[in-house]
Design a protein around this motif. Structure first.
Motif, PDB file in Angstrom:
ATOM      1  N   TRP A   1      22.671  76.135  54.934  1.00 43.48           N
ATOM      2  CA  TRP A   1      23.699  75.859  55.808  1.00 43.48           C
ATOM      3  C   TRP A   1      24.594  74.659  55.413  1.00 43.48           C
ATOM      4  N   HIS A   2      23.905  73.555  54.619  1.00 44.95           N
ATOM      5  CA  HIS A   2      24.526  72.342  54.283  1.00 44.95           C
ATOM      6  C   HIS A   2      24.961  72.419  52.615  1.00 44.95           C
ATOM      7  N   TRP A   3      24.967  73.481  51.705  1.00 43.93           N
ATOM      8  CA  TRP A   3      26.013  73.794  50.789  1.00 43.93           C
ATOM      9  C   TRP A   3      26.721  74.892  50.691  1.00 43.93           C
ATOM     10  N   PRO A   4      27.913  74.525  51.401  1.00 52.35           N
ATOM     11  CA  PRO A   4      28.780  75.674  51.604  1.00 52.35           C
ATOM     12  C   PRO A   4      29.328  76.313  50.291  1.00 52.35           C
ATOM     13  N   ALA A   5      28.939  75.616  49.054  1.00 48.59           N
ATOM     14  CA  ALA A   5      29.385  76.486  47.792  1.00 48.59           C
ATOM     15  C   ALA A   5      28.645  77.568  47.564  1.00 48.59           C
ATOM     16  N   PHE A   6      27.449  77.676  48.257  1.00 46.77           N
ATOM     17  CA  PHE A   6      26.666  78.912  48.050  1.00 46.77           C
ATOM     18  C   PHE A   6      27.563  80.114  49.023  1.00 46.77           C
ATOM     19  N   GLY A   7      28.261  79.697  50.054  1.00 48.80           N
ATOM     20  CA  GLY A   7      28.860  80.725  50.528  1.00 48.80           C
ATOM     21  C   GLY A   7      28.244  81.493  51.790  1.00 48.80           C
ATOM     22  N   PHE A   8      27.201  80.874  52.238  1.00 47.82           N
ATOM     23  CA  PHE A   8      26.477  81.621  53.172  1.00 47.82           C
ATOM     24  C   PHE A   8      27.145  81.497  54.632  1.00 47.82           C
ATOM     25  N   GLY A   9      27.709  80.705  54.830  1.00 47.23           N
ATOM     26  CA  GLY A   9      28.222  80.330  56.202  1.00 47.23           C
ATOM     27  C   GLY A   9      28.562  81.547  57.035  1.00 47.23           C
ATOM     28  N   PRO A  10      29.384  82.584  56.562  1.00 51.87           N
ATOM     29  CA  PRO A  10      29.393  83.853  57.735  1.00 51.87           C
ATOM     30  C   PRO A  10      28.164  84.512  57.722  1.00 51.87           C
ATOM     31  N   LEU A  11      27.583  84.825  56.796  1.00 54.25           N
ATOM     32  CA  LEU A  11      26.098  85.387  56.981  1.00 54.25           C
ATOM     33  C   LEU A  11      25.205  84.538  57.785  1.00 54.25           C
ATOM     34  N   LEU A  12      25.209  83.073  57.626  1.00 54.86           N
ATOM     35  CA  LEU A  12      24.348  82.253  58.583  1.00 54.86           C
ATOM     36  C   LEU A  12      24.853  82.503  60.132  1.00 54.86           C
ATOM     37  N   GLU A  13      26.088  82.365  60.214  1.00 51.86           N
ATOM     38  CA  GLU A  13      26.480  82.177  61.624  1.00 51.86           C
ATOM     39  C   GLU A  13      26.375  83.738  62.506  1.00 51.86           C
ATOM     40  N   ARG A  14      26.268  84.908  61.338  1.00 50.28           N
ATOM     41  CA  ARG A  14      26.118  86.093  62.292  1.00 50.28           C
ATOM     42  C   ARG A  14      24.769  86.280  62.458  1.00 50.28           C
ATOM     43  N   TYR A  15      23.865  85.916  61.559  1.00 50.22           N
ATOM     44  CA  TYR A  15      22.375  86.223  61.717  1.00 50.22           C
ATOM     45  C   TYR A  15      21.317  84.987  62.069  1.00 50.22           C
ATOM     46  N   PHE A  16      21.930  83.874  62.027  1.00 43.08           N
ATOM     47  CA  PHE A  16      21.092  82.671  62.252  1.00 43.08           C
ATOM     48  C   PHE A  16      21.491  81.643  63.306  1.00 43.08           C
ATOM     49  N   LEU A  17      22.340  82.217  64.106  1.00 48.95           N
ATOM     50  CA  LEU A  17      22.757  81.460  65.523  1.00 48.95           C
ATOM     51  C   LEU A  17      22.894  82.620  66.540  1.00 48.95           C
ATOM     52  N   VAL A  18      21.979  82.500  67.532  1.00 46.17           N
ATOM     53  CA  VAL A  18      21.852  83.404  68.622  1.00 46.17           C
ATOM     54  C   VAL A  18      22.656  82.869  69.898  1.00 46.17           C
ATOM     55  N   SER A  19      23.362  83.894  70.295  1.00 43.57           N
ATOM     56  CA  SER A  19      24.000  83.590  71.760  1.00 43.57           C
ATOM     57  C   SER A  19      24.256  84.813  72.542  1.00 43.57           C
ATOM     58  N   PHE A  20      24.467  84.681  73.848  1.00 49.06           N
ATOM     59  CA  PHE A  20      24.523  85.940  74.802  1.00 49.06           C
ATOM     60  C   PHE A  20      25.858  86.825  74.048  1.00 49.06           C
ATOM     61  N   THR A  21      27.040  86.017  73.705  1.00 50.32           N
ATOM     62  CA  THR A  21      28.062  86.782  73.248  1.00 50.32           C
ATOM     63  C   THR A  21      27.719  87.605  71.818  1.00 50.32           C
ATOM     64  N   GLY A  22      26.885  86.847  71.256  1.00 51.01           N
ATOM     65  CA  GLY A  22      26.416  87.415  69.829  1.00 51.01           C
ATOM     66  C   GLY A  22      25.559  88.656  69.978  1.00 51.01           C
ATOM     67  N   LEU A  23      24.730  88.813  70.983  1.00 51.04           N
ATOM     68  CA  LEU A  23      23.970  89.781  71.568  1.00 51.04           C
ATOM     69  C   LEU A  23      24.865  91.026  71.903  1.00 51.04           C
ATOM     70  N   GLN A  24      25.976  90.538  72.975  1.00 43.64           N
ATOM     71  CA  GLN A  24      26.851  91.569  73.449  1.00 43.64           C
ATOM     72  C   GLN A  24      27.596  92.358  72.002  1.00 43.64           C
ATOM     73  N   GLU A  25      27.746  91.732  70.962  1.00 41.21           N
ATOM     74  CA  GLU A  25      28.370  92.124  69.869  1.00 41.21           C
ATOM     75  C   GLU A  25      27.394  92.949  69.023  1.00 41.21           C
TER      76      GLU A  25
END
Length: 160
Positions: free
Chosen positions: A23-47
């Motif tokens: 999460w804290h080293w954006p140079a790794f480029g994991f941002g989109p992956l982390l947001e998709r699989y490591f943040l949970v929300s009702f909207t995310g479940l709907q998607e």
């Protein structure tokens, strides 16, 4: 006598620390992956992002949040892993985490009316472990706020 030691708890801690660094080293480029699989929300479940129910349990944004959760996991988890066995411990830990994620989604959608409100962290899974500890060892003393000794069963009701 053969001495057994916890192996799963240090692995879970290492995974949490690794995800924290991602999460804290954006140079790794994991941002989109982390947001998709490591943040949970009702909207995310709907998607259809159901993996986030579990991934969020291994994800922390703040250092204090990570430290407190991993400290409590290490304090209670090592003993519980030995008492329950690694399979039962892992099953319970993951189920408690997923249940906490589901609870967040339901509360954010139907109580707060904030469908996109994300959550992350192992707090729900760890709260489940503390409850199990207090049920297995109800008279064991816990230090509430680090210095007030209370029986485990009372402490869990005061905190959780």
């Amino acid at each position: 006598m053969l001495f057994r030691r916890s192996l799963l708890v240090p692995l879970i801690i290492a995974i949490n620390v690794g995800v924290f660094f991602a999460w804290h080293w954006p140079a790794f480029g994991f941002g989109p992956l982390l947001e998709r699989y490591f943040l949970v929300s009702f909207t995310g479940l709907q998607e259809g992002r159901y993996a986030s129910l579990l991934g969020s349990v291994f994800s922390h944004q703040g250092l204090l949040h990570l430290f407190v959760n991993m400290f409590v996991l290490n304090s209670f988890g090592r003993l519980l892993e030995l008492v329950l066995g690694w399979r039962a411990f892992l099953t319970f830990y993951l189920l408690a985490g997923v249940l906490a994620s589901i609870t967040h989604c339901l509360v954010s959608a139907y109580v707060l009316h904030a469908l996109e409100l994300p959550a992350l962290g192992a707090s729900g899974a760890i709260a489940g472990l503390v409850v199990v500890f207090s049920l297995l060892f109800p008279r064991e003393k816990l230090l509430l706020f680090g210095f007030v000794p209370v029986p485990a069963i009372a402490g869990v009701f005061l905190v959780v």
